[in-house]
Design a protein around this motif. Structure first.
Motif, PDB file in Angstrom:
ATOM      1  N   TYR A 259       0.853  -1.180   0.000  1.00  0.00           N
ATOM      2  CA  TYR A 259       0.000   0.000   0.000  1.00  0.00           C
ATOM      3  C   TYR A 259       0.895   1.238   0.000  1.00  0.00           C
ATOM      4  O   TYR A 259       1.772   1.373   0.852  1.00  0.00           O
ATOM      5  CB  TYR A 259      -0.900   0.015   1.230  1.00  0.00           C
ATOM      6  CG  TYR A 259      -1.893  -1.118   1.223  1.00  0.00           C
ATOM      7  CD1 TYR A 259      -3.074  -1.001   0.509  1.00  0.00           C
ATOM      8  CD2 TYR A 259      -1.636  -2.304   1.895  1.00  0.00           C
ATOM      9  CE1 TYR A 259      -3.995  -2.035   0.477  1.00  0.00           C
ATOM     10  CE2 TYR A 259      -2.546  -3.349   1.870  1.00  0.00           C
ATOM     11  CZ  TYR A 259      -3.725  -3.209   1.169  1.00  0.00           C
ATOM     12  OH  TYR A 259      -4.629  -4.236   1.136  1.00  0.00           O
ATOM     13  N   ALA A 260       0.679   2.117  -0.975  1.00  0.00           N
ATOM     14  CA  ALA A 260       1.504   3.315  -1.102  1.00  0.00           C
ATOM     15  C   ALA A 260       0.732   4.364  -1.894  1.00  0.00           C
ATOM     16  O   ALA A 260      -0.199   4.037  -2.638  1.00  0.00           O
ATOM     17  CB  ALA A 260       2.806   2.966  -1.819  1.00  0.00           C
ATOM     18  N   PRO A 261       1.136   5.624  -1.778  1.00  0.00           N
ATOM     19  CA  PRO A 261       0.493   6.662  -2.583  1.00  0.00           C
ATOM     20  C   PRO A 261       0.795   6.458  -4.071  1.00  0.00           C
ATOM     21  O   PRO A 261       1.769   5.795  -4.434  1.00  0.00           O
ATOM     22  CB  PRO A 261       1.117   7.965  -2.068  1.00  0.00           C
ATOM     23  CG  PRO A 261       2.332   7.572  -1.327  1.00  0.00           C
ATOM     24  CD  PRO A 261       2.166   6.157  -0.897  1.00  0.00           C
ATOM     25  N   GLU A 262      -0.058   7.022  -4.926  1.00  0.00           N
ATOM     26  CA  GLU A 262       0.106   6.837  -6.364  1.00  0.00           C
ATOM     27  C   GLU A 262       1.441   7.346  -6.890  1.00  0.00           C
ATOM     28  O   GLU A 262       1.939   6.852  -7.892  1.00  0.00           O
ATOM     29  CB  GLU A 262      -1.034   7.519  -7.114  1.00  0.00           C
ATOM     30  CG  GLU A 262      -2.346   6.789  -6.991  1.00  0.00           C
ATOM     31  CD  GLU A 262      -3.400   7.359  -7.897  1.00  0.00           C
ATOM     32  OE1 GLU A 262      -3.049   7.884  -8.968  1.00  0.00           O
ATOM     33  OE2 GLU A 262      -4.570   7.276  -7.532  1.00  0.00           O
ATOM     34  N   ASN A 263       2.037   8.321  -6.232  1.00  0.00           N
ATOM     35  CA  ASN A 263       3.297   8.883  -6.719  1.00  0.00           C
ATOM     36  C   ASN A 263       4.525   8.203  -6.104  1.00  0.00           C
ATOM     37  O   ASN A 263       5.647   8.694  -6.244  1.00  0.00           O
ATOM     38  CB  ASN A 263       3.343  10.390  -6.469  1.00  0.00           C
ATOM     39  CG  ASN A 263       3.293  10.740  -4.987  1.00  0.00           C
ATOM     40  OD1 ASN A 263       2.980   9.900  -4.145  1.00  0.00           O
ATOM     41  ND2 ASN A 263       3.571  11.989  -4.670  1.00  0.00           N
ATOM     42  N   ALA A 264       4.337   7.076  -5.453  1.00  0.00           N
ATOM     43  CA  ALA A 264       5.464   6.358  -4.853  1.00  0.00           C
ATOM     44  C   ALA A 264       6.402   5.839  -5.948  1.00  0.00           C
ATOM     45  O   ALA A 264       5.957   5.443  -7.031  1.00  0.00           O
ATOM     46  CB  ALA A 264       4.963   5.187  -4.013  1.00  0.00           C
ATOM     47  N   LEU A 265       7.676   5.857  -5.666  1.00  0.00           N
ATOM     48  CA  LEU A 265       8.665   5.337  -6.607  1.00  0.00           C
ATOM     49  C   LEU A 265       8.596   3.815  -6.635  1.00  0.00           C
ATOM     50  O   LEU A 265       8.415   3.173  -5.597  1.00  0.00           O
ATOM     51  CB  LEU A 265      10.065   5.777  -6.196  1.00  0.00           C
ATOM     52  CG  LEU A 265      10.317   7.287  -6.162  1.00  0.00           C
ATOM     53  CD1 LEU A 265      11.704   7.566  -5.612  1.00  0.00           C
ATOM     54  CD2 LEU A 265      10.145   7.888  -7.538  1.00  0.00           C
ATOM     55  N   LEU A 266       8.738   3.232  -7.818  1.00  0.00           N
ATOM     56  CA  LEU A 266       8.696   1.780  -7.944  1.00  0.00           C
ATOM     57  C   LEU A 266       9.786   1.112  -7.111  1.00  0.00           C
ATOM     58  O   LEU A 266       9.566   0.051  -6.533  1.00  0.00           O
ATOM     59  CB  LEU A 266       8.823   1.378  -9.414  1.00  0.00           C
ATOM     60  CG  LEU A 266       7.667   1.814 -10.321  1.00  0.00           C
ATOM     61  CD1 LEU A 266       7.917   1.341 -11.738  1.00  0.00           C
ATOM     62  CD2 LEU A 266       6.345   1.296  -9.797  1.00  0.00           C
ATOM     63  N   ALA A 267      10.934   1.732  -7.028  1.00  0.00           N
ATOM     64  CA  ALA A 267      12.018   1.165  -6.222  1.00  0.00           C
ATOM     65  C   ALA A 267      11.635   1.091  -4.748  1.00  0.00           C
ATOM     66  O   ALA A 267      11.984   0.136  -4.052  1.00  0.00           O
ATOM     67  CB  ALA A 267      13.291   1.982  -6.399  1.00  0.00           C
ATOM     68  N   ASP A 268      10.905   2.091  -4.262  1.00  0.00           N
ATOM     69  CA  ASP A 268      10.453   2.071  -2.866  1.00  0.00           C
ATOM     70  C   ASP A 268       9.469   0.931  -2.631  1.00  0.00           C
ATOM     71  O   ASP A 268       9.509   0.267  -1.594  1.00  0.00           O
ATOM     72  CB  ASP A 268       9.810   3.400  -2.485  1.00  0.00           C
ATOM     73  CG  ASP A 268      10.820   4.532  -2.426  1.00  0.00           C
ATOM     74  OD1 ASP A 268      12.029   4.253  -2.239  1.00  0.00           O
ATOM     75  OD2 ASP A 268      10.411   5.691  -2.578  1.00  0.00           O
TER      76      ASP A 268
END
Length: 55
Positions: free
Chosen positions: A16-25
């Motif tokens: 679960y992450a915000p839409e602008n989260a980096l794919l690496a994160d």
């Protein structure tokens, strides 16, 4: 997110992450979750992961 492991299987995690989260994160969050479990070690190679946005 699916992470391939040394046993030849893929282990799937929902991150679960915000839409602008980096794919690496997202990758590292799933990888650390897997690494802390009892499953065989997952490959820590970003390009090996299958990342798909759901929703």
């Amino acid at each position: 997110m699916a992470l391939p492991a040394v046993d030849g299987r893929q282990y799937v995690y929902r991150v679960y992450a915000p839409e602008n989260a980096l794919l690496a994160d997202l990758f590292w969050q799933a990888w650390h979750c897997h690494d802390e479990s009892a499953y065989p070690r997952a490959w820590d190679v970003f390009d090996a992961a299958l990342i798909r946005r759901v929703g």
